[in-house]
Design a protein around this motif. Sequence first.
Motif, PDB file in Angstrom:
ATOM      1  N   ALA A   1       0.832  -1.208   0.000  1.00 43.59           N
ATOM      2  CA  ALA A   1       0.000   0.000   0.000  1.00 43.59           C
ATOM      3  C   ALA A   1       0.867   1.259   0.000  1.00 43.59           C
ATOM      4  O   ALA A   1       0.584   2.226  -0.722  1.00 43.59           O
ATOM      5  CB  ALA A   1      -0.934  -0.016   1.207  1.00 43.59           C
ATOM      6  N   LEU A   2       1.928   1.250   0.793  1.00 49.18           N
ATOM      7  CA  LEU A   2       2.828   2.408   0.831  1.00 49.18           C
ATOM      8  C   LEU A   2       3.565   2.579  -0.499  1.00 49.18           C
ATOM      9  O   LEU A   2       3.802   3.702  -0.956  1.00 49.18           O
ATOM     10  CB  LEU A   2       3.833   2.245   1.975  1.00 49.18           C
ATOM     11  N   ALA A   3       3.925   1.472  -1.122  1.00 49.44           N
ATOM     12  CA  ALA A   3       4.627   1.536  -2.406  1.00 49.44           C
ATOM     13  C   ALA A   3       3.778   2.215  -3.472  1.00 49.44           C
ATOM     14  O   ALA A   3       4.296   2.955  -4.318  1.00 49.44           O
ATOM     15  CB  ALA A   3       5.009   0.123  -2.857  1.00 49.44           C
ATOM     16  N   ALA A   4       2.480   1.980  -3.431  1.00 52.53           N
ATOM     17  CA  ALA A   4       1.586   2.514  -4.469  1.00 52.53           C
ATOM     18  C   ALA A   4       1.043   3.902  -4.154  1.00 52.53           C
ATOM     19  O   ALA A   4       0.362   4.512  -4.989  1.00 52.53           O
ATOM     20  CB  ALA A   4       0.418   1.543  -4.675  1.00 52.53           C
ATOM     21  N   PHE A   5       1.346   4.411  -2.964  1.00 54.14           N
ATOM     22  CA  PHE A   5       0.700   5.649  -2.506  1.00 54.14           C
ATOM     23  C   PHE A   5       1.421   6.886  -3.012  1.00 54.14           C
ATOM     24  O   PHE A   5       2.631   7.045  -2.813  1.00 54.14           O
ATOM     25  CB  PHE A   5       0.674   5.672  -0.977  1.00 54.14           C
ATOM     26  N   ASP A   6       0.693   7.780  -3.651  1.00 51.68           N
ATOM     27  CA  ASP A   6       1.225   9.090  -4.068  1.00 51.68           C
ATOM     28  C   ASP A   6       0.054  10.022  -4.343  1.00 51.68           C
ATOM     29  O   ASP A   6      -0.643   9.887  -5.342  1.00 51.68           O
ATOM     30  CB  ASP A   6       2.106   8.965  -5.308  1.00 51.68           C
ATOM     31  N   LEU A   7      -0.170  10.951  -3.438  1.00 55.02           N
ATOM     32  CA  LEU A   7      -1.297  11.884  -3.567  1.00 55.02           C
ATOM     33  C   LEU A   7      -0.839  13.308  -3.848  1.00 55.02           C
ATOM     34  O   LEU A   7      -1.625  14.242  -3.688  1.00 55.02           O
ATOM     35  CB  LEU A   7      -2.141  11.871  -2.283  1.00 55.02           C
ATOM     36  N   ARG A   8       0.390  13.492  -4.265  1.00 57.94           N
ATOM     37  CA  ARG A   8       0.907  14.854  -4.416  1.00 57.94           C
ATOM     38  C   ARG A   8       0.089  15.697  -5.374  1.00 57.94           C
ATOM     39  O   ARG A   8      -0.086  16.900  -5.157  1.00 57.94           O
ATOM     40  CB  ARG A   8       2.368  14.798  -4.864  1.00 57.94           C
ATOM     41  N   ASP A   9      -0.443  15.091  -6.424  1.00 56.57           N
ATOM     42  CA  ASP A   9      -1.192  15.877  -7.401  1.00 56.57           C
ATOM     43  C   ASP A   9      -2.639  16.128  -6.986  1.00 56.57           C
ATOM     44  O   ASP A   9      -3.379  16.809  -7.696  1.00 56.57           O
ATOM     45  CB  ASP A   9      -1.163  15.198  -8.774  1.00 56.57           C
ATOM     46  N   ARG A  10      -3.036  15.621  -5.801  1.00 59.32           N
ATOM     47  CA  ARG A  10      -4.420  15.813  -5.342  1.00 59.32           C
ATOM     48  C   ARG A  10      -4.500  16.648  -4.056  1.00 59.32           C
ATOM     49  O   ARG A  10      -5.594  16.922  -3.576  1.00 59.32           O
ATOM     50  CB  ARG A  10      -5.078  14.443  -5.077  1.00 59.32           C
ATOM     51  N   LEU A  11      -3.354  17.034  -3.517  1.00 62.56           N
ATOM     52  CA  LEU A  11      -3.354  17.709  -2.217  1.00 62.56           C
ATOM     53  C   LEU A  11      -4.130  19.019  -2.228  1.00 62.56           C
ATOM     54  O   LEU A  11      -4.768  19.387  -1.228  1.00 62.56           O
ATOM     55  CB  LEU A  11      -1.917  17.968  -1.761  1.00 62.56           C
ATOM     56  N   SER A  12      -4.097  19.735  -3.313  1.00 58.94           N
ATOM     57  CA  SER A  12      -4.789  21.030  -3.374  1.00 58.94           C
ATOM     58  C   SER A  12      -6.304  20.885  -3.278  1.00 58.94           C
ATOM     59  O   SER A  12      -7.009  21.870  -3.043  1.00 58.94           O
ATOM     60  CB  SER A  12      -4.424  21.761  -4.665  1.00 58.94           C
ATOM     61  N   GLU A  13      -6.812  19.659  -3.426  1.00 56.35           N
ATOM     62  CA  GLU A  13      -8.249  19.422  -3.338  1.00 56.35           C
ATOM     63  C   GLU A  13      -8.726  19.309  -1.897  1.00 56.35           C
ATOM     64  O   GLU A  13      -9.928  19.352  -1.628  1.00 56.35           O
ATOM     65  CB  GLU A  13      -8.622  18.139  -4.085  1.00 56.35           C
ATOM     66  N   ILE A  14      -7.801  19.120  -0.966  1.00 56.79           N
ATOM     67  CA  ILE A  14      -8.192  18.921   0.434  1.00 56.79           C
ATOM     68  C   ILE A  14      -8.756  20.215   1.001  1.00 56.79           C
ATOM     69  O   ILE A  14      -8.110  21.256   0.977  1.00 56.79           O
ATOM     70  CB  ILE A  14      -6.992  18.440   1.269  1.00 56.79           C
ATOM     71  N   ALA A  15      -9.988  20.127   1.520  1.00 53.53           N
ATOM     72  CA  ALA A  15     -10.684  21.323   1.995  1.00 53.53           C
ATOM     73  C   ALA A  15     -10.978  21.289   3.489  1.00 53.53           C
ATOM     74  O   ALA A  15     -11.428  22.292   4.043  1.00 53.53           O
ATOM     75  CB  ALA A  15     -11.992  21.504   1.214  1.00 53.53           C
ATOM     76  N   VAL A  16     -10.748  20.155   4.144  1.00 56.90           N
ATOM     77  CA  VAL A  16     -11.011  20.102   5.591  1.00 56.90           C
ATOM     78  C   VAL A  16      -9.869  20.768   6.338  1.00 56.90           C
ATOM     79  O   VAL A  16      -8.729  20.808   5.841  1.00 56.90           O
ATOM     80  CB  VAL A  16     -11.179  18.644   6.081  1.00 56.90           C
ATOM     81  N   PRO A  17     -10.119  21.334   7.518  1.00 59.18           N
ATOM     82  CA  PRO A  17      -9.028  21.917   8.310  1.00 59.18           C
ATOM     83  C   PRO A  17      -7.946  20.873   8.558  1.00 59.18           C
ATOM     84  O   PRO A  17      -8.232  19.783   9.055  1.00 59.18           O
ATOM     85  CB  PRO A  17      -9.722  22.333   9.613  1.00 59.18           C
ATOM     86  N   THR A  18      -6.713  21.201   8.211  1.00 59.00           N
ATOM     87  CA  THR A  18      -5.639  20.206   8.224  1.00 59.00           C
ATOM     88  C   THR A  18      -4.436  20.691   9.022  1.00 59.00           C
ATOM     89  O   THR A  18      -3.951  21.800   8.825  1.00 59.00           O
ATOM     90  CB  THR A  18      -5.200  19.876   6.781  1.00 59.00           C
ATOM     91  N   LEU A  19      -3.971  19.835   9.920  1.00 57.59           N
ATOM     92  CA  LEU A  19      -2.766  20.083  10.705  1.00 57.59           C
ATOM     93  C   LEU A  19      -1.703  19.088  10.276  1.00 57.59           C
ATOM     94  O   LEU A  19      -1.974  17.885  10.156  1.00 57.59           O
ATOM     95  CB  LEU A  19      -3.059  19.910  12.193  1.00 57.59           C
ATOM     96  N   LEU A  20      -0.481  19.560  10.056  1.00 55.30           N
ATOM     97  CA  LEU A  20       0.658  18.703   9.767  1.00 55.30           C
ATOM     98  C   LEU A  20       1.629  18.795  10.934  1.00 55.30           C
ATOM     99  O   LEU A  20       1.984  19.892  11.353  1.00 55.30           O
ATOM    100  CB  LEU A  20       1.365  19.135   8.475  1.00 55.30           C
ATOM    101  N   VAL A  21       2.036  17.646  11.463  1.00 55.67           N
ATOM    102  CA  VAL A  21       2.969  17.602  12.583  1.00 55.67           C
ATOM    103  C   VAL A  21       4.210  16.832  12.139  1.00 55.67           C
ATOM    104  O   VAL A  21       4.116  15.656  11.763  1.00 55.67           O
ATOM    105  CB  VAL A  21       2.355  16.931  13.822  1.00 55.67           C
TER     106      VAL A  21
END
Length: 373
Positions: free
Chosen positions: A176-196
Motif C-alpha cells: 500500500a505504501l509503495a503505491a501511494f502518491d497523492l501529491r497531485d491531489r493535495l490542493s483538493e483537500i478542503a477540511v481543516p488540516t494540521l501537519l505535525v
Amino acid sequence: MTLLNHRTEGPASAPPLLLGPSLGTSYALWDKVAPELSITHRVVRWDLPGHGGSAAGLIEAGATVGDLADLVLALADSLGVERFAYAGVSLGGAVGLHLAVHRPERLSSLAVICSSAHFNGAKPWEERAALVRREGLAGLAEGADARWFTPGFTVPELVRDHRDADPDAYAACCDALAAFDLRDRLSEIAVPTLLVAGREDPATPPAHLREIADAVPDSTLVELPGASHLAPAQCPEAVLTALRAHFGGPAGRGMEVRREVLGDTHVDRAQSKQTPFTARFQDFISRYAWGEIWTDPTLSRRERSMITLTALVAHGHYDELAMHVRATRRGGLTPEEIGAVLLQTAVYCGVPAANSAFATAQRVLAEEDGTAG
C-alpha cells in the motif's frame, strides 16, 4: 463483516475522533495521548490488519491505502459515526490524506503526523515487502528503534508489536505504501488540516510535511524539536497540545476565555514563564478551569467573579485575589460591588480574612484607576 480491532474511549455523546497507527505498531502508539483526548472526544483508535488485535485476513497482497481507508469507514459505520475528526501517524496519516481527498464528506478535520503524500517511491517498499515475506519480521524489528526514535529512546511494547505482526499483512501494508502518491491531489483537500513533523524523523523528514502544508489550502504545520518518527510515543505532551489546539474543545476555548477575563498582559506573562515542568499544569488550568468551568453558561461571568472572590478570601489566597479583583474590573464590576462582596465575606469567612481582603482590593483598585472603594 470482520472489523478492525479497536478501542473506544470517552463519552459516547462527544465528537468522534479516530486515531490511526504507523506500520509495525498497534493502537498502543496512542497510549499517552488518547486518554487525554478522550476528555473532550469519543476517541476510537484502531489496529492495522495483522497488527495488534486485527485479523491478518483483512488485507491481501497488492493492497492500497484506499483499501485501508475503506476498513476505517466500515469501522466508523459500525459505530454509528457518520462524520469524524481524524489523526494518523505515517501509514495512518496516509489513510487520513486519502479520506480527505476521496471521502471529504466523512471528515470534519484532519491531523497528519510524521507522514507523507508519498513515501520515497515504490522500490524500497517492494524490497521490504519481499524481505518480510521471505524472512519474517524478527530481523526488521531489531532496527525499529533507529527508524522510530532518537538514540537512547525506546518503547518496548511497540517494538514487540512490530515483531509480533503478521508478516503477510505487514508486507501487504508495504504494498500500500509503495503505491501511494497523492501529491497531485493535495490542493483538493478542503477540511481543516494540521501537519505535525518530527525534526529528527529519518523516515518522513519535515520536508515531507512542508510539501503537504504548501499544497493544502489554509493548513497548519507544527515541527516538534527532538521528535522522531513515532512522535505520539516519544513527545506525547507536544503532540497533545497540537491536537487539542487543532481539534478544539476546552483547551482552545479555555485560553480564549482566560485572556478575556484576565487580560492578555497577565496571560502572556504566565505563558512566558512556562517551563516543561509547569506545562501540564498550565494546560490543566486552560482545559478545566477556563475551558470547562468558566465556559459553563449556567452562571454569568459576573456571578463567577463574585464567587471566585469569596472563595479566595475564604482560603486566604490574597495574591490570587488581587489578580481576580483586576479581572472583575475588566468584567464590569464596580468598586462598590467588589466592596459588597468582601463585606459579605466578613460574615461568612471571618472579619480578619475580610480585613486582609479589603486591604488587597483597595491597593489593586488604587493601582487600576485611583479608586479606593
